[in-house]
Write an enzyme that holds these catalytic residues in place. Structure first.
Site, PDB file in Angstrom:
ATOM      1  N   SER A 122       0.852  -1.376   0.378  1.00  0.00           N
ATOM      2  CA  SER A 122      -0.108  -0.158  -0.094  1.00  0.00           C
ATOM      3  C   SER A 122       0.544   0.913  -0.037  1.00  0.00           C
ATOM      4  O   SER A 122       2.144   1.184   0.489  1.00  0.00           O
ATOM      5  CB  SER A 122      -0.994   0.019   1.231  1.00  0.00           C
ATOM      6  OG  SER A 122      -1.494   1.193   1.459  1.00  0.00           O
ATOM      7  N   TYR A 146      -2.004  -1.780  10.717  1.00  0.00           N
ATOM      8  CA  TYR A 146      -2.557  -1.721   9.819  1.00  0.00           C
ATOM      9  C   TYR A 146      -1.488  -1.543   8.958  1.00  0.00           C
ATOM     10  O   TYR A 146       0.078  -2.568   7.891  1.00  0.00           O
ATOM     11  CB  TYR A 146      -3.455  -1.163   8.804  1.00  0.00           C
ATOM     12  CG  TYR A 146      -3.544  -0.997   7.188  1.00  0.00           C
ATOM     13  CD1 TYR A 146      -3.905  -2.654   7.117  1.00  0.00           C
ATOM     14  CD2 TYR A 146      -3.763  -0.645   6.430  1.00  0.00           C
ATOM     15  CE1 TYR A 146      -3.799  -2.995   5.628  1.00  0.00           C
ATOM     16  CE2 TYR A 146      -3.719  -0.776   5.339  1.00  0.00           C
ATOM     17  CZ  TYR A 146      -3.503  -1.534   4.647  1.00  0.00           C
ATOM     18  OH  TYR A 146      -3.810  -1.843   3.504  1.00  0.00           O
ATOM     19  N   LYS A 150       2.094  -4.253   6.465  1.00  0.00           N
ATOM     20  CA  LYS A 150       2.515  -4.025   5.126  1.00  0.00           C
ATOM     21  C   LYS A 150       4.636  -3.991   4.507  1.00  0.00           C
ATOM     22  O   LYS A 150       4.678  -4.368   3.736  1.00  0.00           O
ATOM     23  CB  LYS A 150       1.650  -3.152   4.189  1.00  0.00           C
ATOM     24  CG  LYS A 150       0.015  -3.106   4.166  1.00  0.00           C
ATOM     25  CD  LYS A 150      -0.174  -3.939   3.593  1.00  0.00           C
ATOM     26  CE  LYS A 150      -1.685  -4.675   3.262  1.00  0.00           C
ATOM     27  NZ  LYS A 150      -1.662  -6.023   2.511  1.00  0.00           N
TER      28      LYS A 150
HETATM   29  P1  NAD Z   1     -11.026  -6.882   0.709  1.00  0.00           P
HETATM   30  O1  NAD Z   1     -11.648  -7.362   2.066  1.00  0.00           O
HETATM   31  O2  NAD Z   1     -12.682  -7.203  -0.587  1.00  0.00           O
HETATM   32  O3  NAD Z   1     -10.215  -8.557   0.369  1.00  0.00           O
HETATM   33  C1  NAD Z   1      -9.287  -9.091   1.204  1.00  0.00           C
HETATM   34  C2  NAD Z   1      -9.916 -10.465   1.380  1.00  0.00           C
HETATM   35  O4  NAD Z   1      -9.197 -11.363   2.343  1.00  0.00           O
HETATM   36  C3  NAD Z   1     -11.559 -10.641   1.514  1.00  0.00           C
HETATM   37  O5  NAD Z   1     -11.807 -10.937   1.011  1.00  0.00           O
HETATM   38  C4  NAD Z   1     -11.223 -11.538   3.426  1.00  0.00           C
HETATM   39  O6  NAD Z   1     -11.878 -11.918   3.242  1.00  0.00           O
HETATM   40  C5  NAD Z   1      -9.676 -12.048   2.887  1.00  0.00           C
HETATM   41  N1  NAD Z   1      -9.188 -12.513   4.146  1.00  0.00           N
HETATM   42  C6  NAD Z   1      -8.362 -11.600   5.502  1.00  0.00           C
HETATM   43  N2  NAD Z   1      -8.178 -12.705   5.980  1.00  0.00           N
HETATM   44  C7  NAD Z   1      -8.106 -13.395   4.964  1.00  0.00           C
HETATM   45  C8  NAD Z   1      -7.436 -14.493   5.913  1.00  0.00           C
HETATM   46  N3  NAD Z   1      -6.305 -14.839   6.648  1.00  0.00           N
HETATM   47  N4  NAD Z   1      -7.721 -15.806   4.790  1.00  0.00           N
HETATM   48  C9  NAD Z   1      -8.312 -15.955   3.979  1.00  0.00           C
HETATM   49  N5  NAD Z   1      -8.656 -14.342   3.442  1.00  0.00           N
HETATM   50  C10 NAD Z   1      -8.821 -13.390   4.268  1.00  0.00           C
HETATM   51  O7  NAD Z   1      -9.735  -6.300   0.626  1.00  0.00           O
HETATM   52  P2  NAD Z   1      -9.211  -5.370  -0.634  1.00  0.00           P
HETATM   53  O8  NAD Z   1     -10.125  -3.210  -0.918  1.00  0.00           O
HETATM   54  O9  NAD Z   1      -9.817  -5.778  -1.947  1.00  0.00           O
HETATM   55  O10 NAD Z   1      -7.929  -5.790  -0.322  1.00  0.00           O
HETATM   56  C11 NAD Z   1      -6.871  -6.637  -0.790  1.00  0.00           C
HETATM   57  C12 NAD Z   1      -5.474  -6.632  -0.067  1.00  0.00           C
HETATM   58  O11 NAD Z   1      -5.563  -5.005  -1.004  1.00  0.00           O
HETATM   59  C13 NAD Z   1      -5.400  -6.007   1.112  1.00  0.00           C
HETATM   60  O12 NAD Z   1      -4.942  -7.002   1.495  1.00  0.00           O
HETATM   61  C14 NAD Z   1      -5.413  -4.747   1.523  1.00  0.00           C
HETATM   62  O13 NAD Z   1      -4.671  -4.651   2.297  1.00  0.00           O
HETATM   63  C15 NAD Z   1      -4.351  -4.380   0.627  1.00  0.00           C
HETATM   64  N6  NAD Z   1      -5.035  -3.033  -0.443  1.00  0.00           N
HETATM   65  C16 NAD Z   1      -5.521  -2.239  -0.781  1.00  0.00           C
HETATM   66  C17 NAD Z   1      -6.446  -0.542  -0.479  1.00  0.00           C
HETATM   67  C18 NAD Z   1      -7.534  -0.392  -0.983  1.00  0.00           C
HETATM   68  O14 NAD Z   1      -8.089   0.827  -0.530  1.00  0.00           O
HETATM   69  N7  NAD Z   1      -9.266  -1.283  -1.460  1.00  0.00           N
HETATM   70  C19 NAD Z   1      -5.078  -0.492  -0.788  1.00  0.00           C
HETATM   71  C20 NAD Z   1      -3.587  -0.741  -0.858  1.00  0.00           C
HETATM   72  C21 NAD Z   1      -3.724  -2.367  -0.353  1.00  0.00           C
END
Ligand code: NAD
Ligand code: UDP
Length: 332
Positions: A122, A146, A150
């Protein structure tokens, strides 16, 4: 390709982009922040069956079963908890979930000879650096657990790649993904009150919330409101495909953003104009921990991955609204 967190927001869109590019996909997700329904919808869009494992990817035995059952050519690790405020209240949950899952997955890769690993990092790891954020910058402390998960995972993966020369790691630093797939079937549907700006705007537009609270209008930005680099989630998804195709041995870091900053007020205006709706808002106090301004230098991804974000803010707003209109929320 094993896609962890493949039922989530970015994961579902990336599965589409991967299948469109000819990859075979296996999804693992414990559905802690998503629904099985997204896998069903996904099948509707792509007309194809995806093997789905409802498991916690911190569970080594369960993960090993997937590696035994499938001939994997890489792992894209999206699974993680991502609510900044919750991470301050429950740091041990965040460290355990986000860091242990990464270790389990990378150890399985080493054990089973799977050499490609893509990690969802991120822009938050840049902390309060000067914009635009460039991959060569030293990381600064983030303001919450959080963000620290990362930064820690980036360090772990870097050390492991150094010790295992045939291993390839891409650390993808996302800026602010918004929007939805053009079908309107999948998108971002947070549980409860949204933390992020775009889902809040779409819920105000829908009449689910009275008004948007804008967190501060006294930042040193174009109109005083916070500036972010919003990227269409399908562009972000396609960035993953480009990263997989370009993967080299060692660790490679890429910003996935547009390189353009947009303020809160500019995004509200763009949403109103794109969709012919009015968004009521009020200016309130700054949100603790927020940066004034965050946007990417995107040169490295352009040059090395041959990837650049194509969709503009108007498209992001239209697609986010199309999805919101199709969505029934629970527990609002
Ligand atoms: P999201 O919550 O929609 O998707 C994450 C998925 O991971 C969910 O479906 C959740 O059920 C699953 N999950 C979490 N912990 C788990 C575990 N231990 N075992 C199995 N499944 C698990 O989030 P997103 O927005 O799709 O983000 C995806 C990744 O990108 C994350 O790692 C997040 O930190 C990173 N990220 C997101 C953003 C954003 O703005 N959306 C920005 C930077 C980084
Ligand atoms: N923001 C806002 N009201 C909200 C949610 C967010 O004014 O209800 C602002 C926030 O202060 C920031 C921008 O919108 O300037 C993007 O916030 P978001 O939480 O979506 O992303 P992040 O801050 O994590 O980059």
């Amino acid at each position: 390709m094993l896609v962890t967190g493949g039922a989530g927001y970015i994961g579902t869109h990336t599965c589409i982009a991967l299948i469109e590019a000819g990859h075979t996909v296996v999804v693992a997700d414990n559905l802690c922040n998503s629904k099985r329904e997204s896998i069903e919808k996904f099948k509707k869009i792509m007309n194809t069956h995806i093997p789905f494992y409802e498991i916690d990817v911190s569970n080594r035995k369960a993960v090993e079963t997937i590696f035994e059952n499938h001939q994997l050519d890489g792992v894209i690790h999206f699974a993680g908890l991502k609510a900044v405020g919750e991470s301050v209240e429950k740091p041990s949950l965040y460290y355990e979930n986000n860091v242990v899952s990464t270790l389990v997955l990378v150890n399985c890769c080493l054990k089973f000879g799977v050499n490609r690993f893509v990690f969802s990092s991120s822009a938050t790891v840049y902390g309060d650096n000067k914009v635009p954020f460039v991959e060569t910058m030293d990381l600064l402390p983030t303001t919450n657990p959080y963000g620290e998960t990362k930064a820690i995972c980036e360090r772990i993966l870097t050390d492991i790649a150094k010790a295992n020369p045939s291993f390839s790691v891409s650390l993808l630093r996302y800026f602010n993904p918004i929007g939805a797939h053009e079908s309107g079937l999948i998108g971002e549907a947070p549980n409860g009150i949204p933390n992020n700006l775009m889902p809040y705007i779409t819920q105000v537009a829908k009449g689910m919330r009275d008004y948007l609270s804008i967190f501060g209008n006294d930042y040193p930005t174009i109109d005083g409101t916070g500036v972010r680099d919003y990227i269409h989630v399908m562009d972000l998804a396609e960035g993953h495909v480009a990263a997989i195709h370009a993967m080299l041995q060692g660790v490679h870091i890429y910003n996935l953003g547009t390189g353009q900053g947009t303020s809160v007020l500019q995004l509200v205006k763009a949403f109103e104009e794109a969709n012919g709706v009015t968004i009521r808002y009020e200016i309130v106090e700054r949100r603790p921990g927020d940066l004034a301004c965050c946007y990417a230098d995107v040169e490295k991804a352009r040059q090395e991955l041959g990837w650049i974000a194509k969709r503009d803010v108007v498209t992001m707003c239209k697609d986010a609204w199309r999805f919101e209109k199709n969505t029934l929320h629970q527990g609002v």
